[in-house]
Design an enzyme around this catalytic site. Sequence first.
Site, short mmCIF file in Angstrom:
data_model
loop_
_atom_site.label_atom_id
_atom_site.label_comp_id
_atom_site.label_asym_id
_atom_site.label_seq_id
_atom_site.Cartn_x
_atom_site.Cartn_y
_atom_site.Cartn_z
N CYS A 53 -0.35 4.34 19.53
CA CYS A 53 -1.53 3.55 19.89
C CYS A 53 -1.32 2.67 21.11
O CYS A 53 -2.18 1.89 21.47
CB CYS A 53 -1.93 2.65 18.72
SG CYS A 53 -1.88 3.48 17.17
N HIS A 88 -3.81 7.61 6.18
CA HIS A 88 -3.18 8.72 6.92
C HIS A 88 -1.70 8.46 7.23
O HIS A 88 -1.00 9.32 7.73
CB HIS A 88 -3.96 9.06 8.20
CG HIS A 88 -3.82 8.09 9.34
ND1 HIS A 88 -2.87 8.25 10.32
CD2 HIS A 88 -4.50 6.96 9.66
CE1 HIS A 88 -3.00 7.26 11.20
NE2 HIS A 88 -3.97 6.47 10.82
N1 PMP Z 1 -1.26 -1.19 11.98
C1 PMP Z 1 -0.12 -0.52 12.15
C2 PMP Z 1 1.19 -1.23 11.89
C3 PMP Z 1 -0.12 0.82 12.53
O1 PMP Z 1 1.02 1.47 12.69
C4 PMP Z 1 -1.37 1.46 12.76
C5 PMP Z 1 -1.45 2.91 13.16
N2 PMP Z 1 -0.63 3.27 14.20
C6 PMP Z 1 -2.55 0.71 12.59
C7 PMP Z 1 -2.45 -0.61 12.18
C8 PMP Z 1 -3.90 1.31 12.82
O2 PMP Z 1 -4.23 2.19 11.79
P1 PMP Z 1 -5.47 3.18 11.86
O3 PMP Z 1 -4.99 4.36 12.63
O4 PMP Z 1 -5.76 3.53 10.46
O5 PMP Z 1 -6.60 2.49 12.50
#
Ligand code: PMP
Length: 371
Positions: free
Chosen positions: A319, A198
Amino acid sequence: MIYLDYSATTPPDPRVLDAYQLFNQEYFGNPNSTHELGLLANHQIEKASKEILSILNVEHYEVIYTSGATEANNLALKGYAYQNAHKGKHIITSPYEHSSVTTVLNYLAKQGYEIDVLDIDKQGKVDLVELRDLIREDTILVSIGMVNSELGILQDMEAIKEIIAEHEDVVLHSDMTQAIGKVKVDLKGIDLITFSAHKFYGLKGIGALLRRKDILLEPVIHGGKSNSMFRGGTPPVPLMNSLAVALRFATKDFSKKIEHIKQLNLYLKDRLGQIKNSKINGVDAIPQILNVSFLGVPAETLHHELSKRKIYVSTQTACSSESSYSITVKRITGSDERAKTSIRISLSHLTKKQEIDDFIDALLEVLDENR
Ligand code: PMP
């Protein structure tokens, strides 16, 4: 709407959506079934994996499909640490990792693993001398992401790979979630690679861990027969294929797309530079990510006011915790004020110059009202 949050997630490429729909109709058979429909579906997984590995130029790896980068990071880190606990429990990482790496490492620390976090220089690069010094007999794993999600700091992966290559028993994991589809990557020499569709115009719910084939992992999701012995569950063939399709299109016309983004980045930097009390939190960043502070205006206020005008940027990353204080900005600039007032603007080849102009107009209005 003006969307300037492409590092949080990207809109799916319509060709990916079409392929997803088609595969749900054509290849709905369970790839574990041994009848013809199952075999057909299974064959599509092999085709998707072959394409992914060929695009990324690591033909000799296994693609372990996961629900995203979070799961892939969990599998890479826990899977490797548990499998190799008898060899040692020392792990080295950087202070810039995504929460899906840091929280896993903190969890491992509670189970007796020892985690060392590298220092960084003013440009945000990890200290390579320290990396070399920290590696010891019981070091099993080094985990350093190539591109940091908040400031877009680009690590010198070639130099990191060289150091790790000097130590046969040390495995290198790299979270490539913000790198794949954005920068040219040379994955050879990285043993475990994680990413998520995504972030490059693919679908949410699919990501991968690429595993160098001689590296064994303890599964995190145990289950019945699957296409990988390291991750249980019925393989979601349409999603797996959609990952390959997303990667195919994300890497097509790559230089042209990057050039467009570079031009936009320069233009945006120039316009931002003319705004009073603006500070670009500049480091050696990828052109897709621009982090800027507007002294005197809390990041939440900016974020909220822009959002009310249907302009979407982010504070910290999507996040992180609720607080908008950016530890990463503080670490790079040394300034609390900059850490409290920073927003991340992330660009795409889909971004238009007009959108930047409209964003700046709205930004000036919001700053005027709040200073
Ligand atoms: N690692 C990094 C550097 C990210 O930017 C993100 C998403 N923000 C993730 C891991 C986690 O990815 P996912 O949303 O697919 O769990």
